[in-house]
Enzyme design. Structure first.
Site, PDB file in Angstrom:
ATOM      1  N   PRO A 102       8.613  -0.066 -17.719  1.00 20.39           N
ATOM      2  CA  PRO A 102       8.607   1.049 -16.763  1.00 20.39           C
ATOM      3  C   PRO A 102       7.715   0.702 -15.575  1.00 20.39           C
ATOM      4  O   PRO A 102       6.593   0.251 -15.752  1.00 20.39           O
ATOM      5  CB  PRO A 102       8.007   2.203 -17.567  1.00 20.39           C
ATOM      6  CG  PRO A 102       8.167   1.824 -18.989  1.00 20.39           C
ATOM      7  CD  PRO A 102       8.123   0.327 -19.033  1.00 20.39           C
ATOM      8  N   GLU A 103       8.247   0.889 -14.387  1.00 20.67           N
ATOM      9  CA  GLU A 103       7.468   0.615 -13.189  1.00 20.67           C
ATOM     10  C   GLU A 103       7.036   1.956 -12.583  1.00 20.67           C
ATOM     11  O   GLU A 103       7.193   2.999 -13.201  1.00 20.67           O
ATOM     12  CB  GLU A 103       8.297  -0.236 -12.219  1.00 20.67           C
ATOM     13  CG  GLU A 103       8.644  -1.592 -12.842  1.00 20.67           C
ATOM     14  CD  GLU A 103       9.400  -2.529 -11.914  1.00 20.67           C
ATOM     15  OE1 GLU A 103       9.351  -2.344 -10.690  1.00 20.67           O
ATOM     16  OE2 GLU A 103      10.044  -3.454 -12.423  1.00 20.67           O
TER      17      GLU A 103
END
Ligand code: ZN
Length: 286
Positions: free
Chosen positions: A2-3
């Protein structure tokens, strides 16, 4: 992994649900996700604590607690942070690493199939240190083209690596680095300190545009990513290069190239649109 947009989506979902609520108890299934905190200290620190705010720093969700501490969650590749208002399924329960039932119903669960994420519990001093080690937020007003240019001037790394260096700017990981460099028409293997100001300005603009677009569509859907309400993201359809190696460039039709020689991750780019005539190894400057 997840960014920034995915974690921002999680945080925006959790904030209204968790702010002001209290954890009735705390349960941890495995210690290997903990950093700098022991299981007893974590349990003691969380059980009975009230959430004052839920924010994001870089790619981490930060829950500020009424005890002057912060629970920092860095969701790994298979991590999600969801509030459930129903009983968990057997599978959800099996991978629920940290479970925090709320005193007035519902349960916050950090779920992580492969346990690649990390949990930290920081006091004020540790938080300040932690925060200072990170670069500027890419969507904050103090992240400007001159500031990015200054950060790039100090490094001979490939521009793609520099963009993913959390000390220079936070929150940009492999997906959005690939996308921003394509959108800006910049060769990912170019040395960051050789980028002309106009290119830096264009890259800065594309980073912000793409991150905002991804947030607006609740993040990218990839395996195991869930928003704070357990939904899938839906940015996948709009990705121009990520996971499209060999497929035609959406701008010029040239088959997209992929390389692992810039960093350990896959870099997908268009030879034509990103101005590369040779392979990344021929352009090495460091
Ligand atoms: Zn192209």
């Amino acid at each position: 992994m997840p960014e920034l947009p995915e974690v921002e989506t999680i945080v925006r979902d959790l904030r209204p649900v968790l702010t002001g609520r209290r954890f009735a108890s705390a349960r941890l299934s495995h210690d290997d996700v903990l950093r700098g905190v022991t299981r007893p200290a974590l349990i003691r620190g969380l059980a009975g604590a009230r959430v004052q705010d839920v924010t994001r720093r870089a790619k981490h969700a930060v829950l500020r607690l009424d005890r002057g501490t912060r629970l920092v969650v860095q969701p790994g590749m298979t991590g999600s942070l969801v509030v459930y208002h129903r009983a968990l399924t057997r599978e959800e329960s099996k991978y629920g690493v940290l479970r925090l039932p709320l005193s007035d119903g519902g349960e916050l669960v950090y779920r992580d199939v492969r346990r690649l994420g990390t949990l930290l519990l920081l006091d004020e001093r540790a938080w300040v240190r932690y925060d200072r080690a990170l670069g500027p937020e890419p969507l904050s007003p103090d992240f400007t083209p001159p500031r990015l240019a200054e950060a790039f001037r100090g490094t001979r790394q490939y521009v793609k690596k520099a963009l993913m260096d959390q000390r220079l700017v936070v929150g940009v990981g492999n997906i959005y680095a690939n996308e921003a460099l394509f959108a800006a028409g910049i060769d990912p293997s170019r040395a960051a300190n050789t980028l002309p100001a106009a290119d830096v300005a264009r890259l800065h603009r594309e980073v912000q545009r793409i991150l905002n677009a991804a947030i607006a569509s609740n993040g990218t859907t990839f395996r195991d990513y869930r928003t704070g309400t357990g939904e899938r993201g839906n940015f996948q359809l709009e990705l121009m290069v990520y996971e499209r190696e060999g497929e035609p460039c959406r701008q010029c039709g040239t088959p997209l190239a992929g390389t692992h020689s810039i960093d350990a991750r896959i870099t997908v780019f268009c030879w034509r649109c990103q101005g590369r005539k040779d392979g990344p190894t021929d352009r090495r400057t460091d």
